[in-house]
Scaffold this motif. Structure first.
Motif, short mmCIF file in Angstrom:
data_model
loop_
_atom_site.label_atom_id
_atom_site.label_comp_id
_atom_site.label_asym_id
_atom_site.label_seq_id
_atom_site.Cartn_x
_atom_site.Cartn_y
_atom_site.Cartn_z
N LYS A 265 0.83 -1.21 0.00
CA LYS A 265 0.00 0.00 0.00
C LYS A 265 0.86 1.26 0.00
N ALA A 266 1.83 1.25 0.90
CA ALA A 266 2.67 2.44 1.00
C ALA A 266 4.05 2.02 1.47
N ALA A 267 5.00 2.87 1.21
CA ALA A 267 6.36 2.58 1.66
C ALA A 267 6.96 3.85 2.22
N LEU A 268 7.61 3.71 3.34
CA LEU A 268 8.27 4.85 3.96
C LEU A 268 9.76 4.69 3.82
N MET A 269 10.40 5.72 3.28
CA MET A 269 11.85 5.67 3.20
C MET A 269 12.41 6.34 4.44
N ASP A 270 13.16 5.57 5.19
CA ASP A 270 13.75 6.12 6.40
C ASP A 270 15.25 5.91 6.32
N GLY A 271 15.96 6.92 5.89
CA GLY A 271 17.38 6.75 5.66
C GLY A 271 17.57 5.73 4.55
N GLY A 272 18.33 4.68 4.81
CA GLY A 272 18.48 3.64 3.80
C GLY A 272 17.43 2.58 3.92
N ASN A 273 16.68 2.57 5.03
CA ASN A 273 15.73 1.49 5.26
C ASN A 273 14.38 1.81 4.66
N ILE A 274 13.69 0.77 4.32
CA ILE A 274 12.35 0.95 3.76
C ILE A 274 11.35 0.30 4.71
N ASP A 275 10.29 1.03 5.00
CA ASP A 275 9.22 0.49 5.81
C ASP A 275 8.03 0.25 4.91
N LEU A 276 7.60 -0.99 4.84
CA LEU A 276 6.50 -1.30 3.94
C LEU A 276 5.20 -1.36 4.70
#
Lengths: 274, 310
Positions: A135-146
């Motif tokens: 649904k959405a993805a958060l870019m947090d620095g190099g990490n991705i939160d799905l």
């Protein structure tokens, strides 16, 4: 031959296949993983075969390990090529995240012709595997939160039209026998396993792509202590391709029929009680 | 897979520095162009259908003194050592087995490939071991050593393509060197197929590209390895990976059959050389024994004389 899909509730896709006395249960689990650095845009697929001691007492302890290894090796080789199964459909973020499919194959009863039965069951299980949409993805620095969708119906199906089927040919006397029973397997000193890609048209009726109707060999291997003359080998490969084509068509029709029943909620579940 | 903690394994998530060089990011087409030059020659100067068995081949036996038989085979940069040990009783087995068994193990040296290999046994090692056993079983007269097993160990020192074929060739030679009874000399060869081009006896770069899937759909690609008993015209193992149509497979089979036959004289030469050498050795030993006997006799006569005189 009996085939039922979607039998295990905790798996993304599953299938149970009974071929004469051979009984196989396949479950597909999906997990998120980091793609390999040399293939940033493709996912991963891994096969595990478990020979349960229920099948034959020989499998007790580590008895079935060798057989299990050879089957999972064969499957891995057959699914290696992108023509057989395109791993690019498992990509989420190129070079960052991808889906990894764990295909667990459980052999419940062993009555000959394991390889063929396993490949049929795996294809059926992959056919009804559902992968949730992102649904959405958060870019947090190099990490991705799905953020994945919770709705089980909000998911995509995999394209498995070209997934390969394995055909075992047992050489008995001068002839090669397709779909050998356990007795026939004991009689022959050498068997040939041919992996052949499927035809998309049998699985997706509105698929109009004229290409890829041709069957191709994805893997060939030999099994058993004997050897063959090269002419026999060539004939056997041809015979295997013919057999695989008809098998593929039949599997496609059966799977489509079951899916339609599923949509109409008319499907009667059989489970393991027969 | 459990790690061996007595070794230094390096960090789990380390990557090869080569990932950050320019070469790593070359696309499929670029790599493909590099393989063959305008004159149709490969990087190492060979023609497409030319195997390394002709002028880049080296084989010898008897290099491991502890083993019953051993062989070393070199195909330019592919280097393989194989050792065969005496038959021993099959461990952990209760039933009597009519036929002897072969136990095969293939291992890559940690420094054999471009990427570092972990010292433990991985899936590729296992599948190569199975393929090796499959290839060797029809060659060995297994009914001659019932309930016993012969151990075959293959160690790949350097990998530059066609390592299974090299392993099978080396194992066949080592088995013959260990005087294990066999039906025929076993030889093996492999081809890599990329589109319409057939690379006989491929190098690592060619194999790598053949395993990669081309961008255009429907092109043939893959690797085939075949091992043969040339005199008996029997195929003992056939391994294909990739995706190709039936014409391509049969075409490749004909090429491989020829290639397998081409290797036979190479192996024969080594074996004949071995026989001659061991004959000479025996002759020399016999001559030495005779010399010693004469010397002893002379001594005996002297002592007898001394005794009689005393």
């Amino acid at each position: 031959m009996e085939l039922e899909t979607d039998v295990v509730s905790h798996a993304s896709g599953s299938a149970r296949l009974r071929l004469a006395n051979t009984d196989i249960l396949v479950g597909v689990k999906t997990e998120i993983d980091i793609p390999k650095p040399d293939k940033p845009d493709s996912g991963k697929i891994e096969f595990f075969v478990d020979c349960s001691a229920n099948a034959t007492p020989e499998f007790e302890g580590r008895g079935g390990e060798q057989l299990a290894n050879s089957i999972s090796n064969m499957m891995q080789k057959a699914y290696h090529s992108a023509e057989a199964f395109n791993l690019k459909q498992l990509c989420i973020f190129e070079g960052k995240q991808c889906w990894k499919l764990y295909i667990d194959i459980l052999i419940l009863e062993c009555g000959g012709n394991l390889c063929d039965a396993v490949s049929l069951a795996v294809k059926a299980a992959l056919f009804n595997t559902r992968i949730p949409f992102v649904k959405a993805a958060l870019m947090d620095g190099g990490n991705i939160d799905l953020q994945l969708s919770d709705d089980p119906f909000d998911s995509k199906l995999l394209d498995v039209g070209t997934a390969p089927l394995l055909v075992t040919l047992c050489k008995i006397g001068d002839k090669c026998v397709v779909d050998p029973s356990a007795e026939e397997e004991n009689c022959s000193v050498i068997s040939l396993i041919v992996g052949v890609t499927g035809n998309k048209r049998h699985y997706y009726p509105n698929h109009t792509d004229k290409q890829c109707t041709e069957s191709k060999c994805t893997t060939i291997g030999m099994n058993g202590p004997g050897s063959v003359v090269s002419k026999t080998l060539k004939d056997a490969i041809k015979q295997g391709i013919v057999a695989a084509k008809s098998l593929d068509e039949a599997l496609g029709q059966a799977l489509l029929k079951e899916r339609q029943q599923n949509i109409g909620m008319k499907k009667h579940s059989y489970g393991f009680l027969k | 897979m459990p790690l061996d903690y007595r070794r230094f394994n390096g960090p789990e998530d380390s990557v090869s520095y080569k990932r950050y060089t320019n070469k790593y990011y070359k696309g499929y087409d670029e790599l493909y162009k590099e393989l063959v030059d305008d004159k149709g020659r490969r990087k190492d100067g060979r023609a497409l259908d030319e195997a390394r068995s002709m002028c880049m081949f080296f084989a010898r036996t008897d290099l491991i003194s502890q083993a019953k038989g051993s062989a070393y085979i070199e195909l330019k940069k592919t280097k393989v050592v194989c050792s065969v040990f005496d038959p021993r009783e099959i461990p952990h087995q209760n039933e009597f087995s009519q036929l002897g068994q072969l136990y095969c193990e293939v291992k890559f040296a940690p420094f054999s490939c471009a990427q570092q290999r972990r010292p433990h046994v991985d899936a590729e090692d296992k599948s190569l071991s199975v393929a090796l056993r499959q290839a060797l079983e029809p060659t060995v007269c297994r009914h001659l050593f019932p309930n016993y097993q012969v151990d075959v160990f293959v160690y790949i020192l350097e990998h530059d393509g066609a390592c299974l074929a090299a392993a099978i060739n080396a194992a066949g030679l080592a088995l013959a060197n260990a005087s294990v009874p066999m039906y025929d000399i076993i030889t093996s060869s492999s081809v890599a197929i990329i589109g319409k081009k057939v690379f006989v006896d491929p190098t690592e770069a060619e194999e790598h590209l053949a395993m990669m899937s081309p961008e255009t759909e429907g092109t043939n690609h893959g690797i085939i390895t075949m091992s043969m008993l040339s005199e008996l015209k029997q195929v003992s193992d056939f391994v294909q990976i990739g995706s190709m149509d039936i014409e391509c497979v049969t075409e490749a089979m004909d090429i491989l059959e020829k290639e397998c036959e081409n290797i036979v004289p190479n192996i024969q030469k080594v074996l004949v050389h071995n026989v001659v050498q061991s004959f000479n050795q025996r002759k020399q030993l016999e001559a030495e024994a005779k010399e010693r006997e004469i010397a002893l006799n002379v001594k005996m006569e002297e002592w007898k004389k001394l005794l009689n005189a005393g």
